[in-house]
Structure formats: C-alpha cells, structure tokens
Design a protein around this motif. Structure first.
Motif, PDB file in Angstrom:
ATOM      1  N   ILE A 120       0.959  -1.219   0.026  1.00 26.25           N
ATOM      2  CA  ILE A 120       0.015   0.140  -0.027  1.00 26.25           C
ATOM      3  C   ILE A 120       0.955   1.220   0.008  1.00 26.25           C
ATOM      4  O   ILE A 120       1.613   1.498   0.911  1.00 26.25           O
ATOM      5  N   LEU A 121       0.770   1.963  -0.905  1.00 25.09           N
ATOM      6  CA  LEU A 121       1.898   3.094  -1.231  1.00 25.09           C
ATOM      7  C   LEU A 121       1.143   4.438  -1.311  1.00 25.09           C
ATOM      8  O   LEU A 121       0.154   4.770  -1.832  1.00 25.09           O
ATOM      9  N   ASP A 122       1.691   5.427  -0.245  1.00 22.15           N
ATOM     10  CA  ASP A 122       1.176   6.530  -0.189  1.00 22.15           C
ATOM     11  C   ASP A 122       1.721   7.336  -1.420  1.00 22.15           C
ATOM     12  O   ASP A 122       2.748   7.500  -1.901  1.00 22.15           O
ATOM     13  N   SER A 123       0.619   8.081  -1.984  1.00 20.13           N
ATOM     14  CA  SER A 123       1.020   8.927  -3.164  1.00 20.13           C
ATOM     15  C   SER A 123       0.272  10.406  -2.964  1.00 20.13           C
ATOM     16  O   SER A 123      -0.276  10.943  -3.853  1.00 20.13           O
ATOM     17  N   SER A 124       0.274  10.904  -1.663  1.00 16.82           N
ATOM     18  CA  SER A 124      -0.121  12.228  -1.373  1.00 16.82           C
ATOM     19  C   SER A 124       1.062  13.177  -1.569  1.00 16.82           C
ATOM     20  O   SER A 124       1.961  12.825  -2.051  1.00 16.82           O
ATOM     21  N   GLY A 125       0.529  14.496  -1.633  1.00 18.20           N
ATOM     22  CA  GLY A 125       1.363  15.379  -2.355  1.00 18.20           C
ATOM     23  C   GLY A 125       2.621  15.501  -1.725  1.00 18.20           C
ATOM     24  O   GLY A 125       3.702  15.900  -2.417  1.00 18.20           O
ATOM     25  N   SER A 126       3.060  15.207  -0.549  1.00 25.35           N
ATOM     26  CA  SER A 126       4.104  15.302   0.193  1.00 25.35           C
ATOM     27  C   SER A 126       5.196  14.246  -0.176  1.00 25.35           C
ATOM     28  O   SER A 126       6.359  14.538   0.114  1.00 25.35           O
TER      29      SER A 126
ATOM     30  N   ILE B  26      -8.586   5.860  -3.842  1.00 15.21           N
ATOM     31  CA  ILE B  26      -7.907   4.621  -3.188  1.00 15.21           C
ATOM     32  C   ILE B  26      -8.127   3.511  -4.243  1.00 15.21           C
ATOM     33  O   ILE B  26      -9.199   2.990  -4.682  1.00 15.21           O
ATOM     34  N   GLU B  27      -7.058   3.145  -4.994  1.00 18.37           N
ATOM     35  CA  GLU B  27      -7.051   2.127  -6.042  1.00 18.37           C
ATOM     36  C   GLU B  27      -6.019   1.078  -5.896  1.00 18.37           C
ATOM     37  O   GLU B  27      -4.985   1.211  -5.773  1.00 18.37           O
ATOM     38  N   GLN B  28      -6.706  -0.263  -6.109  1.00 19.38           N
ATOM     39  CA  GLN B  28      -5.758  -1.361  -6.558  1.00 19.38           C
ATOM     40  C   GLN B  28      -5.463  -1.267  -7.812  1.00 19.38           C
ATOM     41  O   GLN B  28      -5.888  -2.059  -8.779  1.00 19.38           O
ATOM     42  N   VAL B  29      -4.309  -0.828  -8.220  1.00 20.26           N
ATOM     43  CA  VAL B  29      -3.684  -0.613  -9.535  1.00 20.26           C
ATOM     44  C   VAL B  29      -3.128  -1.979 -10.223  1.00 20.26           C
ATOM     45  O   VAL B  29      -2.856  -1.940 -11.388  1.00 20.26           O
ATOM     46  N   TYR B  30      -2.879  -2.737  -9.263  1.00 19.81           N
ATOM     47  CA  TYR B  30      -2.261  -4.240  -9.732  1.00 19.81           C
ATOM     48  C   TYR B  30      -3.021  -5.329  -8.698  1.00 19.81           C
ATOM     49  O   TYR B  30      -2.822  -5.254  -7.721  1.00 19.81           O
ATOM     50  N   LYS B  31      -4.058  -5.958  -9.367  1.00 15.79           N
ATOM     51  CA  LYS B  31      -4.846  -6.987  -8.735  1.00 15.79           C
ATOM     52  C   LYS B  31      -3.874  -8.146  -8.258  1.00 15.79           C
ATOM     53  O   LYS B  31      -2.818  -8.355  -8.528  1.00 15.79           O
ATOM     54  N   LEU B  32      -4.410  -8.719  -6.940  1.00 13.05           N
ATOM     55  CA  LEU B  32      -3.752  -9.902  -6.368  1.00 13.05           C
ATOM     56  C   LEU B  32      -3.282 -10.887  -7.189  1.00 13.05           C
ATOM     57  O   LEU B  32      -4.545 -11.601  -7.545  1.00 13.05           O
TER      58      LEU B  32
ATOM     59  N   GLY C 257      -8.732   4.480   5.142  1.00 11.66           N
ATOM     60  CA  GLY C 257      -9.533   4.174   3.850  1.00 11.66           C
ATOM     61  C   GLY C 257      -8.702   3.140   2.904  1.00 11.66           C
ATOM     62  O   GLY C 257      -9.387   2.198   2.664  1.00 11.66           O
ATOM     63  N   ALA C 258      -7.437   3.272   3.060  1.00 10.70           N
ATOM     64  CA  ALA C 258      -6.645   2.444   2.171  1.00 10.70           C
ATOM     65  C   ALA C 258      -6.483   1.074   2.935  1.00 10.70           C
ATOM     66  O   ALA C 258      -6.875  -0.010   2.133  1.00 10.70           O
ATOM     67  N   LEU C 259      -6.295   0.966   4.370  1.00 10.36           N
ATOM     68  CA  LEU C 259      -6.514  -0.191   5.002  1.00 10.36           C
ATOM     69  C   LEU C 259      -7.941  -0.941   4.783  1.00 10.36           C
ATOM     70  O   LEU C 259      -8.074  -2.284   4.713  1.00 10.36           O
ATOM     71  N   GLU C 260      -9.005  -0.089   5.068  1.00 13.39           N
ATOM     72  CA  GLU C 260     -10.326  -0.670   4.592  1.00 13.39           C
ATOM     73  C   GLU C 260     -10.319  -1.376   3.328  1.00 13.39           C
ATOM     74  O   GLU C 260     -11.025  -2.368   3.326  1.00 13.39           O
TER      75      GLU C 260
END
Length: 469
Positions: A170-176, A231-237, A262-265
């Motif tokens: 799970i990768l953070d892609s926020s502005g920071s 929040i997006e699963q860009v590569y499915k399991l 939300g990402a963990l949910e």
C-alpha cells in the motif's frame, strides 16, 4: 562734532550688541543641534541594540518553555524519546541554520543568578528541537521473528508458512511524497525503485498486489473529498508480471491527501476469502505522513488483523515527523506488525530486502529446504552491528547539535561563558547515558540471539515494554 561723535558711539554700541546677540544665538543654536544629533544618534544606537537583543514578552517567554519534554535519565526513556523538529539534521548547514537561528534568538537572556531549574529549562528547550530518533530494540526483535517466518514451532500462527503466499504493498501517493529526499530524487521515485527491486525476484507462485492512495486531486480543501476517496488497487492480487506491474506502478504521481484508514479498509475488503488457515497474508504500508482524511487507521488495522485473514501489517514511515511516527507506530502495534522509520532510499530497500528473504524462504519451504539456524544467527549479528552503528551515529549528531545550539545562545548574548559550561555538562551527561544504553542493549541482543526465537519476544518486552514506564 560732539553730537556726531555721540551718534557714532551709539551706533557702535547697537551694532556690537546685535552682533553679540547673533553670536550668542548662533552658539545656542549650534549647541541645540549638537544635543539633538547626539540624542538622535543615541536613539538610533539604542534602537539597533534593541533590535539585536529584543527580549520576548513574559507571555512569549512562557510559550517558549511550555510543554517541554523531559530529558531522558535511563535507557527506556531514551529509546522512547520523541524526535525533535530538527532530529538528525545538521543544523549548521546554511539552509537549515537560517530557520534554526531565529529559534535561538527568541530565547530570553538567562538570569545572572540562574538556578538548576533555570538551566534545566534552557537545556530542555534545546533538547526539544534536536532530540534524535533512537531505534527501539523491540522492533529489531520483531524483524528477527519475521526472518524466522515459516518455522513450524513459531507460537504466532501467522508466522507459519501456508500453501498460498499473498503480499500487498500500500503506497502513499499524497502530495508530500513529491518532496526531494536524496540524490535529487523525490520520495515517490525512491519508493518506486525500492518496490521494483523488491519484487524483481518474487517467486512465481506468490501473489502480489499494489494499492495506492492520495494520487488524485490536489492538497487543497476543495479537492479533499475527491482525493480522500482516491484509493485504487492498480495491480490486482495475482502472480507477479514485471512488465504489467511496472506499468501500473509508473502511472501515478504524488498529488493529494492521505487516507491511510481508507486504504486499509479497501485492502481488508479485497482480502476477504483468503483465510489465514491456508494463506500467508502480508501487508506493507509505506507512508510519509499522518492520516488527513478524518479516518482512524489504528482502529481499522486492529480490525483487519483480527479478521480470519490475519495479515501481518508492517508499516514503513518514510521521513515522517514525530506526530506521524507516533500514529504509524500505533497502526503497526495494533496489528502486531513491525514499524520502521527510514530516511532515504537505501534504508527503504533494506526493509523490502527483508521481506524478499522471507519470500525466498517460503519458496524453499515449499521445496522442503529450511534455512539453517546458524546462518540466521550470523545475520542477526550483522543486524546488531547495524543497530549499534546507527545508534552511535544518531547519538553523535544529537550531541553536536546540542553543542552548536549552546554556542549559538552564547554568541547571541543569551548566556555567559560560565552558563555555557553549565549547559555543556548536561550535554555530556546525556551522551554518557546514550553510550551506556547502547552497550547494555547490544549485550542483551547478543544474548537473546543465542536463545530460541520463541523466547525473544517475551524477554525483550519484559525489559523494554513502554507500559512499564
């Protein structure tokens, strides 16, 4: 003739009188101007003096010394100290010093008859700014346990290999994450490099997934709702396909807010049906900041870990501040996972390499070839060396920053030479404590390395458990 002489004499007296009056007036005027100029010069001098030695009001002084952390007096307090705003930074570097020096300038002049309490207050102020982030030995022990993943004798069933191995990043892609961190590369670029390197040799049988959040919208309030829901699963399991995975990884850039909860949910929902009885489930959450979308990531992580999926949730804090570190640690702890702070790309790769070794162990387990315990002990010994070196490096940086800060106060006229020496004594005492603590921890870790892995958690928790403070 007598009359003419008398008139001439009168005119002479009048002329002389006027001249004298003018000279007197000129003298008075010159004296007045001199006094005025002198007063103006004194005023300007005093003004400059006040400008250079502006004393904070009693109200601002109170704010400066409000809620200061206690300086550690034992190993437990040292391990659990909160990092300062300038932790592990070289404060004499120009771009840092220009922000740091004003914090020294606003400190009031230390009383000539300063008490021990006064000295402690000034030292605690400096400490609150530059306190380092010492590693917790409990985290290293958890990593050792993680490295023994797959051993059938492990007390934690999650650490026993199952037929299926599922891992999600799970990768953070926020502005920071657009912040430049190392070698001119952004945190996002370094994170992507580490992820690619990690999965390059993933076993064909393992399933991998990539989930990203905060990659849409901006950091503005107007975009909060949009970004927090991105929040997006860009590569499915599924089994790892390098070309397909890299394409998914490269399609987004740091952009908006930080919906950790939300990402963990979202991850929890996608893992439904992957029961821990037949699946080894591992989550890696990489974030550089605190939850900003009003969720409760600690509660969600605890619920996720307590489900029948029973994932191990490991959290990596990338250049996080004290507030974010505290929350991310709680996320990992609530899921009985591992928390690690990294500050550069190499450290991030090192953490993923540990997970890569576990993947390789799982592949070996499937072929009935278990890792030799002696080799594990050797690896642990290198971990101890790295832990010790990192501790000593942080201790040195903390000592130097405190020393520089004390010198700044002296140069700004806030303390005398004698008062500087008094503050230095406290710095030496703190350095001695750091040296004694790492010696103690290193000896304990070497002893624990010789014992069975299932005994390690209990012993390290008994000694360094934060609840015992």
């Amino acid at each position: 003739m007598k009359i003419f002489t008398t008139i001439l004499l009168c005119l002479l007296i009048i002329t002389t009188g006027c001249s004298g009056e003018k000279e007197e007036k000129k003298e008075v005027t010159t004296s007045s101007q001199a006094s005025s100029e002198k007063a103006n010069a004194k005023s300007e001098k005093d003004s400059k003096k006040e400008e250079n030695n502006t004393e904070p009001s009693s109200e601002s002084q109170s704010a400066i010394f409000k809620d200061l952390p206690i300086v550690p007096t034992n190993t437990i307090e040292l391990v659990n100290q909160s990092p300062g705003l300038y932790a592990d930074q070289e404060i004499l570097v120009d771009e840092i010093e220009k922000d740091y020096l004003p914090l020294m300038k606003k400190v009031p002049v230390l009383n000539e008859n300063a008490t021990e309490e006064d000295y402690d207050k000034y030292f605690r102020y400096i400490y609150s700014l530059v306190a380092t982030d010492f590693a917790d030995p409990q985290d290293l022990i958890k990593k050792w346990e993680f490295s023994k993943f797959g051993n059938e004798n492990m007390e934690d069933p999650r650490l026993q290999f199952k037929e299926n191995y599922n891992i999600e990043i799970i990768l953070d892609s926020s502005g920071s994450m657009a912040k430049v961190a190392q070698g001119g590369k952004t945190q996002m670029e370094l994170a992507k490099e580490a992820v690619k390197e990690f999965l390059a040799n993933a076993p064909e049988e393992a399933n991998v997934s990539l989930r990203v959040y905060g990659h849409k919208g901006t950091g503005s309030d107007a975009d909060k709702e949009k970004s927090c829901s991105s929040i997006e699963q860009v590569y499915k399991l599924k089994p790892y396909n390098q070309e397909e995975f890299n394409k998914a990884l490269d399609q987004f850039q740091p952009s908006g807010w930080t919906p950790v909860a939300g990402a963990l949910e979202s991850s929890k929902a996608s893992f439904e049906g992957l029961d821990a009885k037949k699946n080894t489930n591992l989550i890696y959450l990489v974030s550089d900041g605190i939850e900003t979308c009003d969720g409760d990531p600690v509660e969600v992580a605890e619920s996720f870990a307590g489900s029948n999926v029973s994932p191990i949730i490991n959290v990596i804090g990338f250049n996080v501040d004290a507030e974010a570190q505290k929350q991310l640690q709680q996320v990992a702890e609530s899921a009985n996972g591992i928390y690690t702070t990294v500050s550069n790309g190499e450290q991030l790769k090192t953490e993923f390499q540990r997970a890569q070794e576990v993947l390789e162990n799982w592949e070996s387990w499937k072929n009935d070839a278990l890792r030799d315990a002696d080799a594990q002990r050797v690896d642990n010994s290198f971990d101890i060396l790295g832990f010790s070196n990192d501790w000593n490096s942080k201790s040195l940086r903390q000592r130097l920053n405190i020393s520089y800060s004390i010198d700044m106060l002296r140069e700004e006229g806030k303390i005398t030479f004698d008062q500087r020496d008094e503050l230095r004594k406290r710095n030496y005492e703190l350095e001695d404590l750091a040296e004694q603590s790492i010696d103690e921890i290193r000896d304990d870790l070497h002893d624990l390395n010789l014992k069975k892995i299932e005994d390690l958690r209990k012993q390290i928790n008994d000694k360094y458990n934060t609840n015992t403070q």
